[in-house]
Design an enzyme around this catalytic site. Structure first.
Site, short mmCIF file in Angstrom:
data_model
loop_
_atom_site.label_atom_id
_atom_site.label_comp_id
_atom_site.label_asym_id
_atom_site.label_seq_id
_atom_site.Cartn_x
_atom_site.Cartn_y
_atom_site.Cartn_z
N GLN A 77 -8.86 -0.29 -8.90
CA GLN A 77 -9.49 -1.60 -8.69
C GLN A 77 -10.97 -1.60 -9.11
OE1 GLN A 77 -7.65 -0.01 -6.40
NE2 GLN A 77 -6.36 -1.41 -5.22
N ARG A 119 2.48 -6.79 3.30
CA ARG A 119 1.51 -5.69 3.41
C ARG A 119 1.01 -5.62 4.85
NH1 ARG A 119 -2.61 -4.94 -1.30
NH2 ARG A 119 -2.34 -2.81 -0.50
N ARG A 175 -4.58 -9.16 -4.75
CA ARG A 175 -4.88 -8.17 -3.70
C ARG A 175 -6.28 -8.48 -3.19
NH1 ARG A 175 -9.00 -7.30 -5.94
NH2 ARG A 175 -9.37 -5.65 -4.45
N GLY A 176 -6.69 -7.73 -2.16
CA GLY A 176 -7.96 -8.03 -1.51
C GLY A 176 -7.66 -8.85 -0.27
N ALA A 177 -8.14 -8.39 0.87
CA ALA A 177 -7.75 -8.99 2.15
C ALA A 177 -7.95 -10.51 2.20
CB ALA A 177 -8.48 -8.29 3.29
N ASP A 212 -10.41 -4.43 5.11
CA ASP A 212 -9.09 -5.03 5.30
C ASP A 212 -8.83 -5.38 6.75
OD1 ASP A 212 -8.98 -3.37 2.70
OD2 ASP A 212 -7.35 -4.82 2.57
N ASN A 223 -10.37 0.12 5.27
CA ASN A 223 -10.62 -0.38 3.93
C ASN A 223 -9.90 0.56 2.96
OD1 ASN A 223 -11.87 -2.28 2.12
ND2 ASN A 223 -13.30 -0.67 1.54
N LYS A 224 -9.96 0.24 1.70
CA LYS A 224 -9.28 1.00 0.65
C LYS A 224 -9.45 2.51 0.83
CE LYS A 224 -7.23 -0.23 -1.85
NZ LYS A 224 -5.76 -0.23 -1.60
#
Lengths: 350, 350
Positions: free
Chosen positions: A195, A88, A45-47, A236, A246-247
């Site tokens: 996370q 995603r 995960r993580g853009a 993101d 973002n998250k």
């Protein structure tokens, strides 16, 4: 430093981020479908990492496609790209990476299949190297913005584990620490996927950077106590006007920072900036399964059948963002101008 | 409605709130030490419930004390009070309840031991009844403040489970719903102890009041989406100037409410108002074990040895508080005056 993901002849190798911090387990995805699953289930995960993982998935799927002609290969290539793009919706790096693989295919589609296949693998590997170089450049560009001494709050994981190495927000922190800054990192645990407590705390702990885990709802109290001197997060997707997806929870942290007069920084590679999206209202926000909220480590923590909201991201309007740190330079308000200006710069070489 | 706690001849009976929402288990504490443990380990929690539980613990311990004279009984009574007062430092109701039991003892200390013992039991039972009556009065006083239709966010559990029944913040919601308001409750899950997802969602679900659980870090996004029209929370201590100590994260929610122009209400019985404490800076904030943050249902979710902050409460400055709802009436700014004024009113009878 941890190898978040890696191209191998057997497939794309990932550290399984669902198992951290208690187990350091690696999985090799031997097919593009397995890569797509790894993205969807957040093994990776993580853009920025998602983007490179998807590119490697495209390279892998195309390498192993059963095709008798370039035309057949292209049909399968398109379908592989579609599968990976459907994993995603929010992180624009995914679409950026797939588009780049498509451009690569187009640019050599008159060549034999073997050349196309090897060019795609090379392109994915190049993106891997560029991502690390971009993180290091972000670190150089952003380090000066952080306090020489003090607490820096981060949300989610924008570290080595969210990229091909070094990290975006955590890369800036690493760079500041390497330059002698005495930084205590406060890591929001980042429900529901944790996370922050599982990944950010784990990778900073390995680097010996002092880190304190807090529940998300403690950030305000820490700021009021004067423990936080800057906030830095990843992204993101960044719209043309500087709105930042973002998250989930980033928006709340940004409001808290504003209320306490604390600078709020975003660090992201240029591939996260989406000049085609005018503002945050146009960013699709992924909704994830309610079980992520109602259950924890297999244990039910909410009544059976209760309603849940579980948006994976939120949008922080540009007015809360002090600066956006990219490998091309640091953008400040007004972002509509400063991001356009960075867009005209040359990409940073790997 | 659930019996949060109850005096029985065998001891003080509690629903075990650490087991909800998946198990509805009751435990009977046969000694005052067991009552103290139940408070410390959060089998019972919530400021009003803690107060009455402590009073019942004092009554129980004194009833069963092995004493040959009132003088001996008083020595043991004092030690029982001390043990119960040492369980949790922030909720003022605990100290208020113990002081009330001490006043009762003093007022009849010339009488025989049996009379003192039965008077203490009666006093604890009276406090139980008064608490329910106060919650119902808060409901009547506060219901009109909530929207006729819309979303109401609450943090932690300020419900029947935090009181002897009906609840403070959730009592106001119950009262509004009983009067025909169409309210959707948004329940912050409230890490690390999850009082929102485990307790608030459970008790509102039982009442058929529509409830949506969100992670704490989603509150800002829900407000931005226009889903929240009011916030209502309980309190553990309210200072003379209207500063409010409540579950960690309340301060963050209050800032979010201000930023979105949403009213932020606090509902608490008068026993939570501490006119002897001038402002929030003087309120002791309980720090709890780091394992509440690093572990979940026995599963480790942060690296071994990582630093953690785990304050159980924070203080919301009075400037963020739209109104304080008590059984004596609704206080509005300036609280230094309005709370003094309510303080001069007669207590609400049970």
């Amino acid at each position: 430093m941890v190898k978040t993901l890696e191209w191998t002849d057997a497939g794309v190798r990932f550290i399984d981020q669902t198992k951290l911090p208690t187990e350091e387990v690696y999985v090799t995805c031997g097919t593009y479908q397995e890569v797509a699953d790894a993205i969807y289930t957040m093994i990776v995960r993580g853009a920025p990492a998602i983007g490179v993982a998807a590119a490697m998935g495209v390279a892998l799927g195309t390498r192993d496609a059963n095709a008798n002609s370039v035309s057949e290969l292209r049909t399968q290539f398109d379908q592989i790209c579609e599968t990976l793009a459907a994993t995603r919706p929010t992180a624009v790096n995914l679409f950026w990476a797939i588009r780049r693989m498509k451009n690569t295919f187009e640019s050599i589609s008159s060549q034999p299949m073997a050349s196309i296949r090897s060019a795609l693998i090379k392109e994915a590997q190049q993106m891997y190297l560029e991502d690390i170089a971009a993180c290091e450049a972000m670190g150089r560009n952003g380090a000066v913005l952080l306090p020489k001494t003090g607490g820096v709050l981060t949300h989610c994981n924008a570290g080595a584990l969210a990229t091909c190495g070094y990290g975006t927000a955590l890369g800036v922190i690493r760079s500041a620490v390497a330059q002698g800054s005495k930084i205590n990192v406060y890591a929001d645990e980042t429900r529901p996927f944790l996370q922050g407590s599982r990944l950010t705390a784990w990778e900073l702990n390995q680097d010996g950077i002092p880190t304190t885990v807090i529940a998300d709802n403690m950030a305000g109290a820490m700021m009021k106590q004067g423990k936080i001197h800057a906030v830095i997060v990843g992204a993101d997707r960044i719209a043309a006007n500087g709105d930042v997806a973002n998250k989930i929870g980033t928006y709340t942290v940004a409001i808290l920072a504003k209320e306490h007069g604390i600078p709020f920084y975003v660090a992201a590679p240029w591939s996260t900036v989406d000049l085609a999206t005018p503002n945050g209202d146009h960013i699709v926000i992924e909704q994830r399964a309610s079980s992520e909220v109602t259950h924890f480590a297999g244990k039910q923590v909410a009544p059976t059948g209760i309603r849940v909201e579980n948006p994976a991201f939120d949008v922080t309007p540009n007015k809360y963002v002090t600066a956006i740190i990219t490998e091309r330079g640091v953008a400040k308000p007004s972002y509509s101008e400063s991001l356009q200006e960075l867009g005209r710069k040359e990409p940073v070489p790997a």
